[in-house]
Write a protein that holds these residues in place. Structure first.
Motif, short mmCIF file in Angstrom:
data_model
loop_
_atom_site.label_atom_id
_atom_site.label_comp_id
_atom_site.label_asym_id
_atom_site.label_seq_id
_atom_site.Cartn_x
_atom_site.Cartn_y
_atom_site.Cartn_z
N ASP A 146 -2.61 3.67 4.34
CA ASP A 146 -2.74 4.54 2.97
C ASP A 146 -1.17 4.72 2.36
OD1 ASP A 146 -1.25 6.49 4.44
OD2 ASP A 146 -3.10 7.51 5.12
N GLU A 147 -1.14 5.79 1.37
CA GLU A 147 0.12 5.72 0.70
C GLU A 147 1.07 6.30 1.67
OE1 GLU A 147 -2.39 9.62 0.68
OE2 GLU A 147 -2.68 7.57 0.05
N LYS A 148 0.93 6.81 2.76
CA LYS A 148 1.83 7.49 3.60
C LYS A 148 2.11 6.60 4.61
CE LYS A 148 1.28 12.24 2.52
NZ LYS A 148 0.97 13.83 3.37
N ASN A 149 1.04 5.76 5.26
CA ASN A 149 1.37 5.00 6.44
C ASN A 149 1.05 3.55 5.97
OD1 ASN A 149 1.30 7.11 8.92
ND2 ASN A 149 -0.25 7.53 7.15
N LYS A 150 2.32 2.70 5.91
CA LYS A 150 2.15 1.37 5.36
C LYS A 150 1.17 0.25 6.01
CE LYS A 150 5.28 -2.26 3.93
NZ LYS A 150 6.66 -2.63 4.12
#
Length: 161
Positions: A146-150
């Motif tokens: 997601d946007e925080k966890n690549k």
């Protein structure tokens, strides 16, 4: 209960140059939640890569150096001695590779709490292969990047058979 907690890549990579290879905030948040209030056991290199005792945890550093001291930490000269310092309470082995390998080889852990990062990384230290003749998977949560966890990742727990 003695739990090994680690984040490993698909190719069992743990780190490179005494540092993490990836940044996965969800894993860091889970690590903090799971280990808070408990003993954390680690090798000297792992401690020095962190740089300080982690809040709300009792840090036990495993080193062969009998002169090694760190404020706010307990010191042990073996994994077994470190476990004895926990009074057999819930404790987490947090690394590094040599400590994981020794703990597994000596059958000292009761549980594995593994974050699998679904990507291969170049590394210089690796987590030992998990022997499914010894360990039984008891839970798995899969997550998409997601946007925080690549990277895609999974939280997987095992207990000794």
């Amino acid at each position: 209960m003695i739990t090994i907690i680690a984040a490993i890549a698909k190719n069992n990579a743990l780190g490179k140059n005494n540092d993490l290879i990836w940044h996965l905030p969800a894993d860091l948040k889970r690590f903090k939640k799971v280990t808070s209030g408990h003993h954390i056991l680690m090798g000297r290199n792992t401690f020095e890569s962190i740089g300080k005792p982690l809040p709300n945890r009792t840090s036990i550093i495993i080193t062969r150096n009998n002169e090694y001291l760190k404020d706010g930490c307990l010191i042990a000269n073996s994994v077994e001695e470190a476990i004895d310092l926990t009074d057999k309470k819930d404790a987490f082995i947090i690394g590094g590779a040599q400590i994981y390998k020794e703990t597994l080889a000596k059958n000292l852990a009761d549980r594995l709490d593994i974050t699998i990062v679904h990507h291969d990384f170049e590394a210089d230290v690796f987590f030992p292969e998990i022997d499914m003749n010894i360990w039984k998977e008891i839970s798995r949560e899969n997550f998409m990047a997601d946007e925080k966890n690549k990277y895609d990742y999974s939280f997987v727990s095992y207990i000794r058979k």
